[in-house]
Write an enzyme that holds these catalytic residues in place. Structure first.
Site, PDB file in Angstrom:
ATOM      1  CE1 TYR A 114      -3.924   2.002   0.248  1.00  0.00           C
ATOM      2  CE2 TYR A 114      -3.404   2.433   2.551  1.00  0.00           C
ATOM      3  CZ  TYR A 114      -4.188   2.664   1.433  1.00  0.00           C
ATOM      4  OH  TYR A 114      -5.231   3.541   1.508  1.00  0.00           O
ATOM      5  NE  ARG A 167      -7.318  12.795  -5.856  1.00  0.00           N
ATOM      6  CZ  ARG A 167      -6.718  12.230  -4.807  1.00  0.00           C
ATOM      7  NH1 ARG A 167      -5.476  12.569  -4.493  1.00  0.00           N
ATOM      8  NH2 ARG A 167      -7.348  11.322  -4.086  1.00  0.00           N
ATOM      9  CE  LYS A 185      -7.232   2.879  -0.974  1.00  0.00           C
ATOM     10  NZ  LYS A 185      -7.402   3.664   0.246  1.00  0.00           N
ATOM     11  CD  GLU A 257      -8.969   4.489  -3.083  1.00  0.00           C
ATOM     12  OE1 GLU A 257      -8.133   5.279  -2.590  1.00  0.00           O
ATOM     13  OE2 GLU A 257      -9.936   4.039  -2.454  1.00  0.00           O
ATOM     14  CG  ASP A 258      -6.341   7.194  -5.794  1.00  0.00           C
ATOM     15  OD1 ASP A 258      -6.750   7.780  -4.774  1.00  0.00           O
ATOM     16  OD2 ASP A 258      -5.293   6.541  -5.811  1.00  0.00           O
ATOM     17  CG  ASP A 280     -10.581   4.978   1.246  1.00  0.00           C
ATOM     18  OD1 ASP A 280     -11.094   4.886   2.378  1.00  0.00           O
ATOM     19  OD2 ASP A 280      -9.356   4.910   1.063  1.00  0.00           O
ATOM     20  CG  ASP A 281      -9.402   8.986  -2.804  1.00  0.00           C
ATOM     21  OD1 ASP A 281      -8.325   8.580  -2.353  1.00  0.00           O
ATOM     22  OD2 ASP A 281      -9.922   8.528  -3.835  1.00  0.00           O
ATOM     23  CD  GLU A 316     -10.789  13.150  -4.393  1.00  0.00           C
ATOM     24  OE1 GLU A 316     -11.413  12.085  -4.249  1.00  0.00           O
ATOM     25  OE2 GLU A 316     -10.297  13.491  -5.474  1.00  0.00           O
ATOM     26  CG  ASN A 422      -0.257   8.767   1.559  1.00  0.00           C
ATOM     27  OD1 ASN A 422       0.638   8.607   2.367  1.00  0.00           O
ATOM     28  ND2 ASN A 422      -1.527   8.534   1.842  1.00  0.00           N
TER      29      ASN A 422
END
Length: 584
Positions: A114, A167, A185, A257-258, A280-281, A316, A422
């Protein structure tokens, strides 16, 4: 013993109730399937029965020995990307062994599978590619997504993690290379919460990329076109969502996600009341950050309603955290307007205030305030607003400068400093800077891991505000209770549960989160609490409601022990043999 076995095989027996009877694959295909392969742990009877005798060395190994071999090899590696490739190789060959190795050293290996190493792996995805994982759906597949889902070999999928790669972490648009994120994930769905790996499906949606480096790379594996931002993109996502629930059921969890900021918010608004979905973001990041603030208030003896929070970043992640903080403050008796006045946002164009020249979007309007005066830098914002907490989610690197950190230390006895971006090189500051420049007084958390810091004879263990503390436990609870629509209140409950699991001793060490080594138990306890919450609040749709929810959750958790392909005993004419007691 061997002579008895030789006699046995020649009898061509008919064995009833064999536990291996369900296995469709035999011979070498069974060994090439990571879900059924046990490597040299196949026993002699299994090798005979399954047609793999002679395809392995004669030694029968325990899983303990296998794990030791891989752990020793990992210890001899120093390059994180090399470790990532090696671990993914284990996953491709022997799934249970992979999760055994990962879970036994989760604190060391989570940063490999991860963040931060998964980001490095994504940037090199086309160069390190071995075997495909997950489903790849492109804009050219419009009208055929259901048939693509039918190609996926598992039919009992409960959780889907999907990205369009726009992203990826703080790395930007990586196109189809973003597949590493859903794969990573879902590894944590299993490692942290015990969700069965065959019930998890990673998906990459390829609509092109605006990353010119990738478009010029002959090893890039996606479409060589700029991102499609037409109605066809929205139609593709609509078709994908419909196909997933048609194939796997309306309570299938779909985690976004992303995605880029604009798409992330509008898809969350568009789908959250139609599907079992979350981002999740936005929501996972919000819950883990809020949990850190709730832990900090224990250290300070100061309720969250007395904090002023200044964000570096207004996308976000920042807005997700800000909105959940508002919910937490309102739960403590504040009005929504009062809570929003406690929160300020600062982006690449400066402080978000009413009437500023740079454009703001509708998601940011709730946090636009009257200008407090001239603010030309983030340091100016800190000195003007005098926050008790600064939270970095900009993905722009070391923008919590020494002057910013020192100013926070001057303004607050115990400043809260969260550098959550990150991967590691995108974090707003290091743990060492945060502790050193505040004389060890700060309450620090980061998105990627930092090692302990020794200062004035004391060791400070920085907390890692890792979404992995949130999304696996929430996902397990949602799947088990049949939740159809995931409310933000679920993430508020998850944040409170996470903060409660931090012990006083861990808090004294400088931690704001429990040790990652304990994340399986943390996730299970979170799942129990969320299951209790959704049933109590009428959000669950799986009945009858379990009376003992702790036992209900724990009974579903997948473990890494090998399945036996043998019957308990062989009772054939003239032969009585128990593999558990006779094979010595």
């Amino acid at each position: 013993m061997l002579s008895r076995l030789k006699t046995t095989w020649s009898l061509r027996p008919c064995v009833s109730a064999c536990r291996w009877a369900h296995t469709k694959e035999k011979g070498k295909p069974l060994m090439l399937n990571p879900r059924t392969n046990k490597g040299m742990a196949f026993s002699l009877p299994e090798r005979q029965i399954l047609g793999i005798h002679g395809l392995l060395p004669p030694k029968v190994e325990t899983q303990d020995i296998q794990a030791m071999r891989f752990q020793n090899n990992l210890k001899n590696m120093t390059d994180p990307l090399q470790k990532y490739i090696y671990l993914m190789g284990i996953q491709e060959r022997n799934e249970r062994l992979f999760y055994r190795v990962l879970m036994e050293d989760i604190e060391e290996l989570m940063p490999i599978v991860y963040t931060p190493t998964v980001g490095l792996a994504c940037t090199h995805y086309g160069h390190i590619f071995r075997r495909p994982k997950g489903l790849f759906i492109s804009i050219r597949d419009k009208g055929h997504i259901r048939s693509i889902l039918d190609n996926w070999p598992e039919t009992n999928v409960a959780a889907v993690v999907v990205t369009d790669g726009e992203r990826i972490l703080g790395l930007g648009d990586l196109g189809v290379y973003g597949m590493g994120i859903p794969v990573g994930k879902l590894c944590l769905y299993t490692a942290c919460a015990g969700i069965r790996p065959e019930r998890c499906l990673p998906v990459a949606i390829d609509v092109g990329t605006n990353n010119q480096t990738l478009l010029q790379d002959p090893l890039y594996m996606g479409l060589y076109q700029e991102r499609d931002r037409s109605q066809a993109y929205d139609d593709l996502i609509d078709e994908f969502m419909e196909a997933v629930v048609e194939k796997y059921g309306q309570d299938t969890l779909i985690q976004f996600e992303d995605f880029g900021n604009h798409n992330a918010f509008r898809f969350l608004r568009k789908y959250r009341e139609k599907y079992c979905t979350f981002n999740d973001d936005i929501q996972g990041t919000a819950a883990v950050a809020l949990a850190g603030l709730l832990a900090a208030q224990r250290a300070l003896g100061k309720p969250i309603t007395e904090h002023r929070v200044l964000f570096l970043g207004a996308g976000e992640a920042a807005l997700g955290i800000a909105n959940l903080i508002v919910m937490a403050m309102m739960e403590r008796g504040m009005t929504q307007a009062e809570a929003r006045n406690k929160i300020w946002l600062y982006d690449k164009d400066g402080l978000l205030v009413k009437g500023r020249l740079q454009e703001t979007d509708s998601n940011q309007e709730a946090f636009l305030h009257d200008s407090p005066g001239t603010v030309e830098s983030f340091l100016d914002a800190v000195n003007t607003i005098k926050p008790t907490a600064i939270i970095g989610v900009s993905g722009a690197g070391r923008l919590f400068t020494h002057d910013v950190i020192k100013s926070m230390g001057t303004l607050n006895e115990r400043p809260i400093i969260f550098a959550l971006s990150n991967p590691t090189n995108k974090a707003e500051c290091t743990a060492e800077d945060a502790y050193t420049l505040t004389d060890g007084r700060c309450l620090f958390a980061s998105g990627s891991p930092f090692g302990p810091v020794t200062l004035n004879g004391r060791i400070y263990t920085p907390g890692q505000g890792n979404n992995a503390y949130i999304f696996p436990g929430v996902a397990l609870a949602v799947i088990l209770s049949g939740v159809r629509h995931i409310s933000d209140k679920v993430f508020l409950e998850a944040a409170k549960t996470l903060a409660e699991q931090l012990t006083d001793k861990e808090l004294e060490e400088g931690r704001l989160y429990p040790p990652l080594s304990n994340i399986r138990e943390v996730s299970i306890q979170m799942a129990v609490k969320v299951v209790e919450f959704v049933y109590a609040n009428g959000m669950a749709f799986r009945y009858p409601e379990p009376t003992d929810k702790d036992s209900f959750v724990r009974a579903t958790v997948w473990d890494t022990h090998y399945d036996s392909f043998e019957p308990d005993t062989y009772d054939w004419p003239g032969v009585s043999f128990s593999p558990k007691t006779d094979q010595k």
